[in-house]
Design a protein around this motif. Structure first.
Motif, PDB file in Angstrom:
ATOM      1  N   PRO A   1       9.678  24.685  -4.710  1.00 43.27           N
ATOM      2  CA  PRO A   1      10.760  24.124  -5.533  1.00 43.27           C
ATOM      3  C   PRO A   1      10.642  22.612  -5.622  1.00 43.27           C
ATOM      4  CG  PRO A   1      11.587  24.770  -3.374  1.00 43.27           C
ATOM      5  CD  PRO A   1      10.182  25.273  -3.451  1.00 43.27           C
ATOM      6  N   GLU A   2      11.204  22.073  -6.689  1.00 44.97           N
ATOM      7  CA  GLU A   2      11.116  20.639  -6.936  1.00 44.97           C
ATOM      8  C   GLU A   2      11.675  19.828  -5.775  1.00 44.97           C
ATOM      9  OE1 GLU A   2      11.566  18.661 -11.124  1.00 44.97           O
ATOM     10  OE2 GLU A   2      13.537  18.658 -10.176  1.00 44.97           O
ATOM     11  N   SER A   3      12.731  20.329  -5.155  1.00 40.43           N
ATOM     12  CA  SER A   3      13.381  19.598  -4.069  1.00 40.43           C
ATOM     13  C   SER A   3      12.435  19.371  -2.887  1.00 40.43           C
ATOM     14  CB  SER A   3      14.631  20.342  -3.596  1.00 40.43           C
ATOM     15  OG  SER A   3      14.289  21.647  -3.131  1.00 40.43           O
ATOM     16  N   GLU A   4      11.463  20.271  -2.679  1.00 33.51           N
ATOM     17  CA  GLU A   4      10.510  20.099  -1.585  1.00 33.51           C
ATOM     18  C   GLU A   4       9.378  19.149  -1.960  1.00 33.51           C
ATOM     19  OE1 GLU A   4       9.090  23.604   0.334  1.00 33.51           O
ATOM     20  OE2 GLU A   4      11.032  24.635   0.206  1.00 33.51           O
ATOM     21  N   LEU A   5       9.179  18.918  -3.238  1.00 35.05           N
ATOM     22  CA  LEU A   5       8.125  18.016  -3.681  1.00 35.05           C
ATOM     23  C   LEU A   5       8.571  16.562  -3.701  1.00 35.05           C
ATOM     24  CD1 LEU A   5       6.751  20.085  -6.719  1.00 35.05           C
ATOM     25  CD2 LEU A   5       5.879  20.046  -4.373  1.00 35.05           C
ATOM     26  N   VAL A   6       9.853  16.340  -3.966  1.00 41.34           N
ATOM     27  CA  VAL A   6      10.354  14.976  -4.161  1.00 41.34           C
ATOM     28  C   VAL A   6      10.057  14.058  -2.971  1.00 41.34           C
ATOM     29  CG1 VAL A   6      12.478  13.604  -4.393  1.00 41.34           C
ATOM     30  CG2 VAL A   6      12.085  15.568  -5.890  1.00 41.34           C
ATOM     31  N   PRO A   7      10.206  14.502  -1.701  1.00 43.69           N
ATOM     32  CA  PRO A   7       9.898  13.581  -0.592  1.00 43.69           C
ATOM     33  C   PRO A   7       8.454  13.120  -0.549  1.00 43.69           C
ATOM     34  CG  PRO A   7      11.212  15.445   0.173  1.00 43.69           C
ATOM     35  CD  PRO A   7      10.778  15.774  -1.215  1.00 43.69           C
ATOM     36  N   PHE A   8       7.557  13.796  -1.267  1.00 40.81           N
ATOM     37  CA  PHE A   8       6.146  13.436  -1.239  1.00 40.81           C
ATOM     38  C   PHE A   8       5.706  12.649  -2.474  1.00 40.81           C
ATOM     39  CE2 PHE A   8       6.495  16.782   1.821  1.00 40.81           C
ATOM     40  CZ  PHE A   8       5.558  16.475   2.787  1.00 40.81           C
ATOM     41  N   LEU A   9       6.654  12.241  -3.315  1.00 42.03           N
ATOM     42  CA  LEU A   9       6.265  11.465  -4.496  1.00 42.03           C
ATOM     43  C   LEU A   9       5.730  10.103  -4.079  1.00 42.03           C
ATOM     44  CD1 LEU A   9       9.116  12.272  -7.043  1.00 42.03           C
ATOM     45  CD2 LEU A   9       6.987  13.501  -6.583  1.00 42.03           C
ATOM     46  N   THR A  10       6.507   9.388  -3.304  1.00 36.24           N
ATOM     47  CA  THR A  10       6.059   8.143  -2.675  1.00 36.24           C
ATOM     48  C   THR A  10       6.690   8.110  -1.291  1.00 36.24           C
ATOM     49  OG1 THR A  10       7.923   6.900  -3.619  1.00 36.24           O
ATOM     50  CG2 THR A  10       5.822   6.839  -4.827  1.00 36.24           C
ATOM     51  N   ARG A  11       6.191   7.239  -0.446  1.00 35.24           N
ATOM     52  CA  ARG A  11       6.720   7.190   0.909  1.00 35.24           C
ATOM     53  C   ARG A  11       6.579   5.784   1.469  1.00 35.24           C
ATOM     54  NH1 ARG A  11       1.848   9.366   0.191  1.00 35.24           N
ATOM     55  NH2 ARG A  11       0.134   8.649   1.510  1.00 35.24           N
ATOM     56  N   ASN A  12       7.531   5.431   2.292  1.00 34.75           N
ATOM     57  CA  ASN A  12       7.451   4.184   3.037  1.00 34.75           C
ATOM     58  C   ASN A  12       6.736   4.443   4.360  1.00 34.75           C
ATOM     59  OD1 ASN A  12       8.959   2.771   1.091  1.00 34.75           O
ATOM     60  ND2 ASN A  12      10.869   3.446   2.015  1.00 34.75           N
ATOM     61  N   TYR A  13       6.160   3.406   4.928  1.00 29.39           N
ATOM     62  CA  TYR A  13       5.610   3.549   6.265  1.00 29.39           C
ATOM     63  C   TYR A  13       6.751   3.759   7.251  1.00 29.39           C
ATOM     64  CZ  TYR A  13       1.149   1.955   4.418  1.00 29.39           C
ATOM     65  OH  TYR A  13      -0.011   1.858   3.708  1.00 29.39           O
ATOM     66  N   LEU A  14       6.542   4.657   8.191  1.00 23.22           N
ATOM     67  CA  LEU A  14       7.569   4.918   9.185  1.00 23.22           C
ATOM     68  C   LEU A  14       7.741   3.718  10.111  1.00 23.22           C
ATOM     69  CD1 LEU A  14       9.536   6.994  10.349  1.00 23.22           C
ATOM     70  CD2 LEU A  14       7.665   7.891  11.758  1.00 23.22           C
ATOM     71  N   LYS A  15       6.639   3.024  10.396  1.00 28.47           N
ATOM     72  CA  LYS A  15       6.683   1.864  11.284  1.00 28.47           C
ATOM     73  C   LYS A  15       5.465   0.998  11.001  1.00 28.47           C
ATOM     74  CE  LYS A  15       7.577  -0.534  15.185  1.00 28.47           C
ATOM     75  NZ  LYS A  15       8.609  -1.568  15.191  1.00 28.47           N
ATOM     76  N   GLN A  16       5.636  -0.326  11.025  1.00 28.37           N
ATOM     77  CA  GLN A  16       4.540  -1.275  10.867  1.00 28.37           C
ATOM     78  C   GLN A  16       4.711  -2.400  11.876  1.00 28.37           C
ATOM     79  OE1 GLN A  16       3.050  -2.128   6.644  1.00 28.37           O
ATOM     80  NE2 GLN A  16       5.208  -1.750   6.266  1.00 28.37           N
ATOM     81  N   GLY A  17       3.601  -3.046  12.219  1.00 26.34           N
ATOM     82  CA  GLY A  17       3.692  -4.206  13.084  1.00 26.34           C
ATOM     83  C   GLY A  17       2.397  -4.452  13.840  1.00 26.34           C
ATOM     84  N   PHE A  18       2.367  -5.576  14.540  1.00 26.09           N
ATOM     85  CA  PHE A  18       1.180  -5.934  15.324  1.00 26.09           C
ATOM     86  C   PHE A  18       1.198  -5.242  16.687  1.00 26.09           C
ATOM     87  CE2 PHE A  18       1.050  -9.734  12.515  1.00 26.09           C
ATOM     88  CZ  PHE A  18      -0.291  -9.649  12.128  1.00 26.09           C
ATOM     89  N   MET A  19       0.031  -4.755  17.069  1.00 24.31           N
ATOM     90  CA  MET A  19      -0.240  -4.329  18.439  1.00 24.31           C
ATOM     91  C   MET A  19      -1.657  -4.808  18.776  1.00 24.31           C
ATOM     92  SD  MET A  19       1.372  -0.477  18.934  1.00 24.31           S
ATOM     93  CE  MET A  19       0.674   0.321  17.490  1.00 24.31           C
ATOM     94  N   GLU A  20      -1.989  -4.746  20.062  1.00 25.96           N
ATOM     95  CA  GLU A  20      -3.365  -5.029  20.462  1.00 25.96           C
ATOM     96  C   GLU A  20      -4.021  -3.725  20.890  1.00 25.96           C
ATOM     97  OE1 GLU A  20      -3.285  -8.098  23.438  1.00 25.96           O
ATOM     98  OE2 GLU A  20      -3.346  -9.681  21.919  1.00 25.96           O
ATOM     99  N   LYS A  21      -5.318  -3.572  20.561  1.00 23.18           N
ATOM    100  CA  LYS A  21      -6.029  -2.349  20.927  1.00 23.18           C
ATOM    101  C   LYS A  21      -7.359  -2.694  21.566  1.00 23.18           C
ATOM    102  CE  LYS A  21      -8.198   0.285  18.017  1.00 23.18           C
ATOM    103  NZ  LYS A  21      -9.599   0.082  18.467  1.00 23.18           N
TER     104      LYS A  21
END
Length: 381
Positions: free
Chosen positions: A244-264
């Protein structure tokens, strides 16, 4: 009790009245709105109030707690309220149109509010908004190898499922041809340093390619954003006709859940820790890392399966390993290897832990399987 206090009490009761929707901003959904448009009859938050002030012929605002309200205006607010007014002005919002939330950037909120009340695009008696088709125009695009923004022509071919951009205004050969299947768009105004800054990402070979663009007009950049969402909806409907269309809408575009600096550190955990910019894409279940936030390509990426597949994250460092400057550690365990990271402080550490655990605890959906490779990702430095 005087009129002022009595009417203030009535307004505060209206804010909590069941079935009114008044407990959340009528425009962005922020909790506990302290302002109201007494010309439209809705309760709104401080941020959306600032937008309403820009068109006084359509909306006039007051503070619920600080301003004086006479009886007639309180009665008007009682007869209206958020849900009733939303039913009028949001009667026909297309599925692809992005409705901003409390944490979204100002340009999204401003254009949503203007589309509703000023242009009245979604009223039942207005002209129905269909899926946008092709679109062409100019956007300012950041250079891949420098920070200069240059004017570039973009062409969206919705039916073909393609976005192209050209380095020459009348050029016949596009610089890039981007499949809508692999495309995402997200407003990143702070990172780009422009109030209308939009980040477009797509896959190029095994990498994620970032395009950073803006337009001087807020309406134009939001129209581009929604046109890309509409093209994505067309594609997903063809790819997943059973959903159904309602299940597709969240996948049209998306924001990053979290961003930022870390060291690896590297795969052997003996290499020096290096500072990297990380971006967590929860829909594609990928943690991407870059040297700098505005890099055109990522340095590496980590695919995040779920806990049942052997993926885990811990809020500490393996025994005998210490970061350079930062001590708040994270360890991501995958079936192939472990990734050892450090955060600037404990607050950042907890936010990353919460975000990563949310992804790892969620099942893979048909749509996430479409975008997520079976490989665990590239682990280059």
């Amino acid at each position: 009790m005087g009129d002022r206090e009595r009417n203030k009490k009535r307004l505060l009761e209206l804010l909590q009245a069941a079935g009114t929707g008044n407990a959340h901003c009528a425009d962005c959904g922020a909790a506990d709105p302290d302002w109201a448009s007494y010309k439209l009859g809705v309760f709104i938050c401080l941020n959306c109030c600032g937008v309403h002030r820009n068109f006084p012929d359509i909306s006039k605002v007051k503070s619920v707690r600080l301003d004086f309200w006479d009886d007639s205006i309180v009665e008007f607010m009682t007869r209206n309220g958020n849900l009733r007014v939303k039913a009028k002005f949001e009667a026909r919002v297309p599925a692809f149109y992005y409705i901003p939330q409390a944490n979204d950037c100002l340009v999204l909120k401003e254009q949503w509010i203007r589309a509703k009340y000023e242009r009245r695009e979604f009223m039942a008696d207005g002209e129905a908004i269909s899926l946008p088709g092709n679109r062409e125009g100019f956007l300012w695009k950041r250079g891949k190898n420098n920070s200069q923004f240059l004017r570039r022509r973009f062409v969206l071919l919705a039916r073909e499922g393609l976005l192209k951009y050209y380095t020459k205004e009348e050029g016949k050969s596009p610089k890039a041809v981007i499949s809508i299947k692999d495309l995402n768009a997200t407003f990143q105004t702070e990172k780009i340093g422009h109030p209308h800054g939009l980040q477009i990402t797509y896959r190029r070979d095994s990498h994620v390619r970032n395009l950073f663009v803006y337009h001087e007009s807020g309406k134009e950049i939001v129209d581009w954003f929604n046109a890309l969402r509409a093209a994505r909806l067309q594609y997903l409907k063809m790819a997943f006709p059973e959903l159904p269309e309602s299940e597709l809408v969240p996948f049209l575009t998306r924001n990053y859940l979290k961003q930022g600096f870390m060291e690896k550190t590297g795969p052997k955990q003996r290499e020096p820790f290096k500072k990297r910019w990380f971006a967590l894409d929860s829909h594609e279940r990928r943690l991407l890392y870059y040297k700098n936030p505005l890099d055109a390509f990522e340095q590496g990426q980590v695919f995040l399966g779920n806990n049942e597949q052997g993926y885990e994250v811990y809020g500490d460092l393996p025994k005998g390993i210490r970061g350079n400057r930062w001590k708040a550690g994270l360890t991501i365990v995958t079936p192939e290897r472990r990734f050892v990271l450090t955060c600037p402080n404990e607050k950042e550490q907890q936010e990353w832990l919460e975000s990563l655990r949310g992804v790892l605890s969620s099942p893979l959906t048909p749509l996430s399987r479409l975008t997520a490779s079976t490989e665990s990702g590239r682990h280059s430095r």
